[in-house]
Design a protein around this motif. Structure first.
Motif, PDB file in Angstrom:
ATOM      1  N   UNK A 191      -9.267 -10.751  -5.693  1.00 46.39           N
ATOM      2  CA  UNK A 191      -8.418 -11.176  -4.060  1.00 46.39           C
ATOM      3  C   UNK A 191      -7.249 -10.698  -4.524  1.00 46.39           C
ATOM      4  N   UNK A 192      -6.281 -11.733  -5.627  1.00 48.46           N
ATOM      5  CA  UNK A 192      -5.177 -11.374  -6.248  1.00 48.46           C
ATOM      6  C   UNK A 192      -4.531 -10.031  -5.969  1.00 48.46           C
ATOM      7  N   UNK A 193      -5.404  -9.095  -6.847  1.00 49.60           N
ATOM      8  CA  UNK A 193      -5.156  -7.560  -7.168  1.00 49.60           C
ATOM      9  C   UNK A 193      -5.078  -6.793  -6.252  1.00 49.60           C
ATOM     10  N   UNK A 194      -6.196  -6.985  -4.615  1.00 50.41           N
ATOM     11  CA  UNK A 194      -5.846  -6.438  -3.591  1.00 50.41           C
ATOM     12  C   UNK A 194      -4.817  -6.935  -2.681  1.00 50.41           C
ATOM     13  N   UNK A 195      -4.003  -7.678  -3.282  1.00 52.11           N
ATOM     14  CA  UNK A 195      -2.996  -8.597  -1.882  1.00 52.11           C
ATOM     15  C   UNK A 195      -2.305  -7.041  -1.457  1.00 52.11           C
ATOM     16  N   UNK A 196      -1.875  -7.470  -0.743  1.00 50.29           N
ATOM     17  CA  UNK A 196      -0.842  -6.153   0.347  1.00 50.29           C
ATOM     18  C   UNK A 196       0.748  -6.889  -0.133  1.00 50.29           C
ATOM     19  N   UNK A 197       1.463  -5.769   0.267  1.00 55.00           N
ATOM     20  CA  UNK A 197       2.768  -6.250   0.303  1.00 55.00           C
ATOM     21  C   UNK A 197       2.901  -5.646   2.161  1.00 55.00           C
ATOM     22  N   UNK A 198       4.664  -6.284   2.429  1.00 51.87           N
ATOM     23  CA  UNK A 198       4.581  -6.463   4.196  1.00 51.87           C
ATOM     24  C   UNK A 198       4.412  -5.402   4.495  1.00 51.87           C
ATOM     25  N   UNK A 199       4.842  -4.446   3.434  1.00 50.06           N
ATOM     26  CA  UNK A 199       5.161  -2.167   3.892  1.00 50.06           C
ATOM     27  C   UNK A 199       4.242  -2.169   3.842  1.00 50.06           C
ATOM     28  N   UNK A 200       3.184  -2.516   2.848  1.00 49.01           N
ATOM     29  CA  UNK A 200       1.599  -2.021   3.301  1.00 49.01           C
ATOM     30  C   UNK A 200       0.844  -2.367   4.640  1.00 49.01           C
ATOM     31  N   UNK A 201       1.281  -3.658   4.453  1.00 48.65           N
ATOM     32  CA  UNK A 201       0.367  -3.458   6.289  1.00 48.65           C
ATOM     33  C   UNK A 201       0.869  -3.695   7.113  1.00 48.65           C
TER      34      UNK A 201
END
Length: 358
Positions: A219-229
């Motif tokens: 899950x931590x590796x798949x986290x996203x930045x605000x820009x990616x969201x």
């Protein structure tokens, strides 16, 4: 440093789309320790239920070879081949149940962790898999350090457990040197069962921790930045600027189509400068009047200007114009509650225009 800052910027949980894309590519949480534990359990089961019988079967099958090796014919190559096939068949009958049990245990451990799927991405050749630099990073990176710590923990836990077990059974081991040789196999089997049982117990804590950690780290590796969201939302919902532009073009086309219909109107009802509604009524076809165009402010003025240029009567009625604008859309028939006031206006227009429809 840039990798650390990039990870720090990934503060948003992975979206359902990113998780689904990762699963499609074969990036799923998987605990190797669970598979190893399942294999140990398979070995334990085989020792408890199969080892004694299978060993006896192998001994009986090889009795001729052990008791009278000189009586075996090895005159030709065919004789040697036949002997090797006999030994292979005996070994196969002994080892096959154990191999099948280990395979089933590993398969069950994998199935319980994730749904099986065929992913071509996992078998596609990639340079990162043979790159020395990538391999170096895998070994000495964070993931490699964690794997080293797990291996060290397993080594220490298993070593301590086995040391304690062997120390407690030292008397039995020393007594085996003077005991009846017939009893030695059963004694070794009992010791092997105890050793594998202790190893299984020692690795239960590691397996539990690794199952939780593998999912948390995934899950931590798949986290996203605000820009990616934001970018993913744009791809899913469409770029807001593009959608606004398309909406503006659609409104502009609808307005042009509406304005081109004003010359066909029978009458325009206006609230001198703020509202204008163009109605069409065909006495031969009957039915209710149809709204061809409507607008406020500048659009209302444009409707009036087009109507006057095409000799369409314009009747000012403030309350009726406001009510019609709020109640009816373009290309809709007027509601029954407006029949009477509109009929009066149409009667007035037709009676004044001698050239109007009869």
């Amino acid at each position: 440093m840039s990798e650390d800052s990039d990870k720090e910027s990934k503060t948003e949980e992975a979206s359902e789309k990113k998780i689904a894309d990762a699963v499609e590519k074969g990036n799923i949480p998987f605990s190797r320790e669970a598979t190893l534990f399942a294999s140990l359990l398979g070995i334990l089961v085989s020792l408890v239920f199969f080892a004694a019988n299978q060993t006896t079967m192998l001994a009986e099958g090889l009795a001729r070879l052990i008791d009278d090796p000189g009586g075996l014919r090895l005159d030709t190559g065919e004789d040697a081949t036949a002997l090797l096939w006999m030994i292979a068949g005996l070994a196969g009958r002994v080892l096959l149940p154990v191999v099948l049990l280990l395979a089933v245990a590993g398969l069950v451990a994998a199935l319980l962790q994730n749904t099986p799927r065929l992913v071509g991405e996992r078998i596609r050749p990639q340079w990162s898999r043979i790159s020395p630099m990538a391999g170096w990073n895998r070994i000495f990176g964070k993931h490699g350090q964690i794997e080293f710590l797990k291996s060290l923990f397993k080594f220490l836990a298993i070593s301590i457990a086995c040391g304690i077990l062997l120390f407690s059974g030292r008397d039995d081991l020393l007594g085996a040197l003077t005991t009846d040789p017939v009893l030695v196999p059963s004694m070794l089997l009992t010791l092997a069962v105890r050793l594998v049982s202790v190893v299984c117990v020692a690795t239960i804590a590691l397996v539990s921790i690794d199952l939780v950690w593998s999912r948390l780290s995934w899950r931590a590796e798949l986290r996203m930045t605000k820009q990616e969201v934001k970018e993913e939302f744009k791809q899913a919902e469409g770029d807001p600027m593009v959608k606004a532009r398309m909406r503006s073009l659609a409104q502009q086309r609808a307005r042009q189509r509406m304005m081109s219909a004003v010359p066909r109107a029978s009458v325009v009802i206006a609230n001198p400068t703020h509202y204008a509604i163009a109605l069409q009524y065909d006495r031969q076809k009957g039915g209710a009047p149809l709204v061809l165009a409507k607008g406020v402010d500048l659009i209302a003025l444009k409707i009036r200007a087009i109507a006057e240029q095409n000799d369409v009567p314009v009747v000012e009625d403030r309350e009726l114009a406001r009510a019609l604008y709020a109640a009816v859309e373009v290309d809709q028939w007027i509601p029954p509650e407006f029949y009477r006031p509109i009929a009066k206006i149409l009667y007035f227009v037709y009676s004044r225009d001698k050239n109007g429809p009869t």
